[in-house]
Design an enzyme around this catalytic site. Structure first.
Site, short mmCIF file in Angstrom:
data_model
loop_
_atom_site.label_atom_id
_atom_site.label_comp_id
_atom_site.label_asym_id
_atom_site.label_seq_id
_atom_site.Cartn_x
_atom_site.Cartn_y
_atom_site.Cartn_z
N CYS A 125 -20.05 -108.65 -98.27
CA CYS A 125 -19.69 -110.07 -98.43
C CYS A 125 -20.34 -110.67 -99.69
O CYS A 125 -19.92 -110.34 -100.79
CB CYS A 125 -20.03 -110.83 -97.15
SG CYS A 125 -19.06 -112.33 -96.99
N GLU A 184 -22.70 -104.95 -90.36
CA GLU A 184 -24.01 -105.10 -89.69
C GLU A 184 -23.92 -106.06 -88.51
O GLU A 184 -24.85 -106.15 -87.72
CB GLU A 184 -25.07 -105.54 -90.70
CG GLU A 184 -25.08 -107.01 -91.10
CD GLU A 184 -23.95 -107.42 -92.05
OE1 GLU A 184 -23.06 -106.61 -92.33
OE2 GLU A 184 -23.96 -108.59 -92.51
N HIS A 211 -18.54 -107.75 -92.64
CA HIS A 211 -19.94 -107.53 -92.23
C HIS A 211 -20.07 -106.42 -91.19
O HIS A 211 -20.10 -106.73 -89.99
CB HIS A 211 -20.48 -108.81 -91.59
CG HIS A 211 -20.68 -109.94 -92.53
ND1 HIS A 211 -21.87 -110.19 -93.17
CD2 HIS A 211 -19.84 -110.91 -92.95
CE1 HIS A 211 -21.76 -111.25 -93.93
NE2 HIS A 211 -20.53 -111.71 -93.82
#
Ligand code: GLN
Length: 187
Positions: free
Chosen positions: A78, A171, A169
């Site tokens: 991002c 994560e 994302h």
């Protein structure tokens, strides 16, 4: 192998949690000296303007740029993708500028500020859950850049040599495949 996570601002803790699940040694990068102890680096999501400003103030920017140009594996998610881009659409700002891509910030507008999508990723067998938060996408890529994923015709993941970038994302999901993909680039 020790992975650095740029920890000036944004979602660095979540990247640490992903790396810990994979049993990978990691450190937070908060000074330019921290860069001397890593084999690869993750640039997290957050706010690219703030991160760029801190990178400059702390004198990390030039050293990190040089290390990436010399081959340090880097994974930008991002905002991290925005930091890596050579060009930003409708914006003269450039931060690290090591990756031959043009990126449009906040590309999905207000209506579609945040959404998730289950999509294909070139080089990973299972489908990936892609979480987008005020995300960018890639407008154009240079010759040496491989497109790894698209959502609704828009480029959302790319690789150029030692550089990997996603508009989403990984994560923020339980799926560790993208981190594994990056660790294979580091090995
Ligand atoms: N909109 C942010 C920016 O322009 C990126 C958002 C994110 O990293 N989730 O930097």
């Amino acid at each position: 192998m020790r992975i650095g996570i740029l920890a000036l601002q944004g979602a660095f803790l979540e990247h640490r949690q992903s790396l810990e699940k994979l049993g990978v040694e990691n450190i937070y990068v908060k000074t330019k000296e921290d860069l001397d102890h890593i084999d690869g680096i993750i640039l997290p999501g957050g706010e690219s303007t703030a991160m760029g400003k801190l990178l400059r103030e702390l004198k990390i920017l030039e050293k990190l740029k040089r290390m990436i140009e010399e081959g340090l594996p880097v994974f930008g998610t991002c905002s991290g993708m925005i930091l890596l881009a050579k060009n930003l659409y409708n914006d003269k700002t450039c931060h690290l500028g090591t990756m031959d891509i043009e990126v449009r910030r906040n590309a999905y507008g207000r209506q579609l500020g945040s959404f998730s999508y289950l999509g294909d990723f070139n080089g990973i067998e299972n489908k990936i859950k892609m979480v987008f938060i005020r995300a960018p996408y890639v407008e154009t890529v240079g010759e040496g850049v491989n497109i790894l994923a698209k959502v609704n015709g828009k480029i959302v993941a790319v690789r150029e040599r030692n550089m990997l970038a996603t508009a989403f994302h990984p994560e923020l999901t339980d799926d560790l495949s993208l981190h594994k993909y990056f660790l294979n680039m580091v090995k």
